[in-house]
Structure formats: structure tokens, C-alpha cells
Design a protein around this motif. Structure first.
Motif, PDB file in Angstrom:
ATOM      1  N   UNK A   3      -1.946   5.748   4.290  1.00  0.00           N
ATOM      2  CA  UNK A   3      -1.759   4.477   3.581  1.00  0.00           C
ATOM      3  C   UNK A   3      -1.681   4.649   2.070  1.00  0.00           C
ATOM      4  N   UNK A   4      -2.530   5.532   1.512  1.00  0.00           N
ATOM      5  CA  UNK A   4      -2.515   5.763   0.067  1.00  0.00           C
ATOM      6  C   UNK A   4      -1.225   6.429  -0.366  1.00  0.00           C
ATOM      7  N   UNK A   5      -0.714   7.344   0.450  1.00  0.00           N
ATOM      8  CA  UNK A   5       0.561   7.994   0.140  1.00  0.00           C
ATOM      9  C   UNK A   5       1.694   6.976   0.110  1.00  0.00           C
ATOM     10  N   UNK A  37     -12.950   5.337   2.834  1.00  0.00           N
ATOM     11  CA  UNK A  37     -12.172   4.990   4.032  1.00  0.00           C
ATOM     12  C   UNK A  37     -10.696   4.981   3.632  1.00  0.00           C
ATOM     13  N   UNK A  38      -9.770   4.931   4.595  1.00  0.00           N
ATOM     14  CA  UNK A  38      -8.345   4.849   4.237  1.00  0.00           C
ATOM     15  C   UNK A  38      -8.023   3.666   3.326  1.00  0.00           C
ATOM     16  N   UNK A  39      -8.624   2.511   3.583  1.00  0.00           N
ATOM     17  CA  UNK A  39      -8.371   1.345   2.737  1.00  0.00           C
ATOM     18  C   UNK A  39      -8.909   1.564   1.329  1.00  0.00           C
ATOM     19  N   UNK A  75      -8.187   2.992  -4.628  1.00  0.00           N
ATOM     20  CA  UNK A  75      -8.251   3.971  -5.720  1.00  0.00           C
ATOM     21  C   UNK A  75      -6.879   4.142  -6.356  1.00  0.00           C
ATOM     22  N   UNK A  76      -5.832   4.222  -5.527  1.00  0.00           N
ATOM     23  CA  UNK A  76      -4.473   4.374  -6.041  1.00  0.00           C
ATOM     24  C   UNK A  76      -4.058   3.147  -6.853  1.00  0.00           C
TER      25      UNK A  76
END
Length: 600
Positions: free
Chosen positions: A502-504, A474-476, A481-482
Motif C-alpha cells: 500500500x505504501x509503495x 501496520x500497512x496502513x 508515514x509516506x
């Protein structure tokens, strides 16, 4: 701009007054022109000290203050001009191509077509409540999460989930906001308010990530403490040893770290301009520096390592049929459809120079398939269940198993299963080369983070020899992971969809595939690839390394010359104005060197 104009205007006006004999007036103008820059600088210093940061700006403030206090306004004005020029260049780099998140917020329409007692009404999405029934037209982005109230709905989910192939949601299935309707119109029953939708949640994640992201540290400030200590030691020592405050002022003037204040921003801006020339938009000097420092790369799959759209990868032909003829008949029939898979088959047929015929009596079942007549033959194209209904008793033929990551289209000709067209999201042709170049550029670990299933992504991981795979995210979870990868070193995140935004935003440097990617990813990223070529990412990292190297050369040479000048000033060989002019000469030299970053 205002500070630079004040310092330059004051220097020019004072020079004119001096030439016509108004020395007192000239000194007054030079001192007056120094004050705005000094006051602005003092405010910045106080703000920085409250954050616990001690920068080289302190030296510039001391030299301007001492120049005014000891009656050397011209020297103070020259230092003010140098400092204001450096600030202008640095701010220009930060402002370059910085955009607001209006594109992300504007993706979803502000209104929706709602069924009411008097028919369809256009209402604001904020007024929608669970249970409301909406009409979603072809090409529209779903404004809220809901349940499909029609027989089925064909939607494109790549912007939200990263899945490149369209999805058919049957009646009663849930469809998420932010996805796009690509099939016929359908009814949607609102499941939750707009503020609680999946898309709104992603927007909040992006905003939160941007707020929590630590600000970049300027290259100049990394050398602040030791250079400040050396400057105070030499200037204070010269004053105490000789009792002459002008010697201390001369040391401060030549110590003003303009090789750092000026040359570093120039090298960074030159690097940004060079990157723009190869189709890479870098949003500021901090982003360019972070790009070169990255040690871990977290890569999205769909639209990043792959093309992000379905393409024909294989054809299985039943006995008695030829692969090209199966494709020709299917593509001819698909000319009557607007489905994304139909477009892929037509494109594949044209790539093989196959002659397409005009279909007749076409009947399409939304989200399932279509049937008609092509060159006098009955042809049906669609999923396995749809094709089964068009196969006669003697036309059932066993077909092989296909890779789990591929989508299949059955082709039935005259009641017989003629073959199966296999579609997949193909890997970019330059993906393997880019992975190798990333490793050579200093990336120690590469992670594939995707919303796709592990079975779909694993062949790509094995083909490219990627270090780790994180799937079904999922986006969260991509944000997690980041954050986990950051334990190893600075992280570069590369993605193209809304689900990557969001990860970016939370990565040390976010890179968006902006040519065909979602606006959300481009807005939250620090670097945007404006062309649909992944190899330009490796080019940008190389530019970052070269710009940093040139900036460091300017720092070493510039500060080395400044230290020699400081020693000469402490020994009485340089007066404040002479020191300021010498520092200007050093500035010109290091700026010319910094401009080399413009070249390839």
C-alpha cells in the motif's frame, strides 16, 4: 499503432500518387490520412480540458486543422505523422512491463482443506465461516485469519509484517492470512471470513492507494501555456499584419512542438532501457521522472536494508567448549530438520568449512527444538525452554544477555549448556554506501519505516545515520508515514513485502525489491529491482537524472530552433511544407541527442 500506420501509409500512398501525376488524388489521400490522427487528438484535448489540463497537443491540432482548411494537406499529413509517432513512443514507455495485480490476488489459494463429518474436504475459501477447522499443510499460505488449534505452528510472517525470523504461534494464538506455514502441518480454526482477513485488507489498501494516486504530468506539458501563447501571438500577428492565412499556417506547422512530443519520450525510453540493463525495471516515463524528483526516501528494513533472512551473527561458548565445535554439532543435528533456522546454521557451518556428521536417533519437537546423537554425544538444539529440559542438574551455566533484535539457539551437549548461537538479519554490505549515494543524488531526508520493534531497528538507524525511525508499523501506518513525508517533498518508498505494497502504491515513486520480494510489492511499485542488490537503486536514480538532463537539452535546443523557424515563417521566409520538413530535420537532431541516454 493504428494512428501511426494510418499517417505513414497515407503519406506513402499520396507520394506515389503524386509521382504518377495524380496530384488531386494525392492531396485527397494526405488529407484523409490526417483525419484519424486529428480526431483522436481532439478527443484527447477535450478530455484533458475537462480535467483542467492544457497541453501542447492543442498546437498540433491547430496546425493539422489549419493545413486541411487552407488546402495544405501534405503539411497536415507530415504533422500528423510526427504527432502519431510521438504518441506511439510515449504509450510504449507507459506500457513497458506494466502488469496487473493478479499475482497479489493469486498469492492465497482459492481453496482450503476443511475438516468435516466425512473427513477432509477441499472447499472454496469464500465458503469458510468463523469456527470452521482447517488443515494447513507445510508450505501453504494461510487463506484466512484464524486461531491455531494444534499444539503450535511455525509460520513465516516476513511477507506480511516484515519480520525476517519465523514465528512460533502456540495453541490458541492468532495466525494471519498471507503468512506461510514452514513447520509441520497444523489445524487452524477460522476466525473471520476471507473477505475480512488481514491479507484481503492489504489488497484493498493497494487498490485504494493506486486509485487515489495523482497521475504524472508529462514533461512536455509543463511548457504548454507559454509556448501556446507565443505560437498564437506569432501566427495571429503574421495573419493580421499580412492578411495571408498561409503565413499563420506556416507558423503553426513549425511550431508543432515535436522536440517535446518526440525527443522527450525517446530520452525517457532510452533511460528505461538503460535501467533495465542494470537490473532495474521502470514502469513508464512518469516513474523515471518521479525517481529523479524524489527528495524524501522512506525505506523498509527487512529485505531492503537487510538481507531478509536469518544468519549466524555470533557464538557464545561456555567454558570448556569451542565455538566452531558447538556450531558443528548443532549444524550436524539440524541436518534432520527443515526449519529455517536450521538451514541458517548449516549454511554458517559450511561457510566455515566445518565437517558435518550424520545425526542419529533424532527427535524433533515442532516449533521448539530437536535432540539426537552426533558422534556419540547427546546433543539438543532449540529455544531456552526446550534446552532447559535437556540440561542436567550440574549442567546449568549462566549465559550473557543478547541484543533484543537477535534470535538465540541454545546448544546442549551431554546434559551441559555448551553455548548459544545468535542469529540476526544482517545489514546489507552495500547499505551504508547506498545511503551516501542517495544523499548525493538529492535525497534530503531518509526515514526507516518498519514493522519490526524499535529495539530491533534502532541499531541499524544509528549505523547508517538515518534521519528518522518509524517502528511497529501496520500497512496502513506505513501509508500514513509516506503521506506525512510528502509534506517535505516528493517521496520514494522502497520495500519488498506485502505489508509494503500500500505504501509503495501511494508514494510518488514506489521501488520494490523484486528479486526475492513479494509479488504484491512488485505489482504496486513503479520501479522494481530485478536483482538482489540495493546499489542498483542509486544507479537507477543516476540514470533518471541523466535522462532528464538529456531530455531537457533536447527541449531547449529543439524549441529554440522552432522559435527561430516560427519567426522566419512569420516573416514569409518559410512555406508550410518547407516548415514541416525543417521541423522534421529538427526532430531528427533532437532524437539523436535523446538516444544518448542509452549509453552509460
Amino acid at each position: 499503432m493504428a494512428l501511426l500506420a494510418a499517417a505513414l501509409g497515407g503519406l506513402s500512398a499520396g507520394a506515389l500518387l503524386y509521382l504518377v501525376g495524380g496530384r488531386g488524388a494525392a492531396s485527397f489521400v494526405w488529407g484523409l490520412a490526417t483525419l484519424p490522427v486529428l480526431l483522436s487528438l481532439l478527443i484527447q484535448i477535450v478530455t484533458s480540458l475537462r480535467r483542467g489540463d492544457a497541453g501542447l497537443d492543442i498546437i498540433a491540432a491547430l496546425s493539422m486543422s489549419a493545413a486541411l482548411a487552407f488546402g495544405e494537406p501534405l503539411a497536415g499529413n507530415v504533422v500528423a505523422l510526427m504527432y502519431a509517432g510521438g504518441q506511439f513512443l510515449e504509450n510504449f514507455a507507459e506500457r513497458r512491463a506494466r502488469r496487473e495485480m493478479t499475482a497479489l490476488l493469486g498469492r492465497v489459494a482459492r481453496t482450503a482443506m476443511k475438516h468435516g463429518p466425512d473427513g477432509l474436504q477441499e472447499v472454496a475459501i469464500e465458503s469458510l465461516a468463523p469456527g470452521d477447522r482447517l488443515l494447513i499443510r507445510q508450505g501453504e499460505v494461510l487463506p484466512v485469519d484464524g486461531v491455531v488449534a494444534s499444539r503450535s505452528a511455525t509460520i513465516e510472517t516476513s511477507a506480511l509484517t516484515g519480520e525476517s525470523l519465523p514465528v512460533t504461534v502456540e495453541s490458541g494464538g492468532e495466525a494471519l492470512s498471507g503468512t506461510t506455514a514452514i513447520g509441520p502441518p497444523f489445524d487452524l480454526t477460522v476466525l473471520r471470513p476471507a473477505a475480512d482477513s488481514a491479507y484481503a485488507g492489504i489488497v484493498r489498501l493497494v487498490e485504494s492507494a493506486q486509485q487515489s494516486k495523482a497521475p504524472s504530468v508529462r514533461l512536455a506539458d509543463r511548457y504548454a501555456l507559454w509556448f501556446l501563447a507565443l505560437t498564437l501571438l506569432l501566427s495571429g500577428g503574421a495573419w493580421i499584419w499580412t492578411g495571408d492565412p498561409i503565413r499563420a499556417l506556416a507558423v503553426l506547422v513549425v511550431a508543432t512542438p515535436c522536440p517535446l512530443i518526440l525527443a522527450v519520450p525517446v530520452a525517457i525510453i532510452a533511460g528505461i532501457s538503460r535501467a533495465a540493463g542494470v537490473g532495474v525495471l521502470v514502469k513508464g516515463g512518469g516513474a523515471l521522472e518521479a525517481l529523479g524528483r524524489a527528495r524524501v526516501a522512506v525505506l523498509d528494513k527487512t529485505g531492503t536494508l537487510t538481507h531478509g533472512r536469518a544468519g549466524l551473527s555470533d557464538i557464545w561458548a561456555a567454558p570448556g567448549f569451542e565455538a566452531d565445535e558447538i556450531l558443528r554439532l548443532a549444524a550436524s543435528l539440524d541436518q534432520a530438520s527443515t526449519h529455517v533456522m536450521a538451514e541458517a546454521l548449516i549454511e554458517a557451518a559450511r561457510a566455515r568449512s566445518l565437517r558435518l556428521s550424520t545425526p542419529q536417533n533424532v527427535l524433533e519437537t515442532a516449533g521448539a527444538g530437536l535432540a539426537g546423537i552426533v558422534d556419540g554425544r547427546k546433543v539438543a538444539v532449540g529455544g531456552s525452554i526446550y534446552a532447559r529440559d535437556h540440561v542436567g542438574d550440574n549442567g546449568r551455566i549462566g549465559k550473557p544477555a543478547f541484543a533484543s533484535g537477535a534470535a538465540t539457539v541454545d546448544v546442549v551437549v551431554d546434559g551441559t549448556l555448551a553455548g548459544v548461537l545468535v542469529l540476526a538479519d544482517p545489514m546489507r554490505g552495500d547499505a551504508a554506501t547506498v545511503i551516501q549515494r542517495l544523499r548525493k543524488a538529492g535525497i534530503d531526508r531518509i526515514v526507516l519505516a518498519t514493522g519490526d520493534r524499535a529495539a530491533v531497528a534502532r541499531p541499524l538507524v544509528e549505523a547508517l545515520r538515518i534521519d528518522a525511525l518509524k517502528a511497529d508499523l501496520t500497512p496502513q501506518e506505513k501509508v500514513d508515514v509516506v503521506l506525512e513525508a510528502r509534506k517535505i517533498g516528493p517521496v520514494m518508498m522502497v520495500g519488498d513485502g506485502v505489508n509494503d505494497a500500500p505504501a509503495l502504491a501511494v508514494a510518488d515513486v514506489g521501488v520494490a525489491m523484486g528479486a526475492r520480494g513479494a509479488a504484491a510489492s512488485s505489482e504496486s511499485a513503479d520501479v522494481v529491482l530485478l536483482v538482489d542488490r540495493l546499489d542498483r537503486l542509486a544507479d537507477a536514480i543516476g540514470i533518471s537524472h541523466r535522462s532528464a538532463k538529456i531530455a531537457m537539452q533536447s527541449v531547449v535546443v529543439g524549441l529554440g530552433l522552432s522559435i527561430l523557424a516560427m519567426i522566419a515563417a512569420a516573416l514569409g521566409y518559410l512555406q508550410p511544407l518547407q516548415g514541416a520538413l525543417l521541423q522534421e530535420a529538427i526532430d531528427v537532431a533532437v532524437i539523436l541527442n535523446a538516444l544518448r541516454a542509452l549509453r552509460g
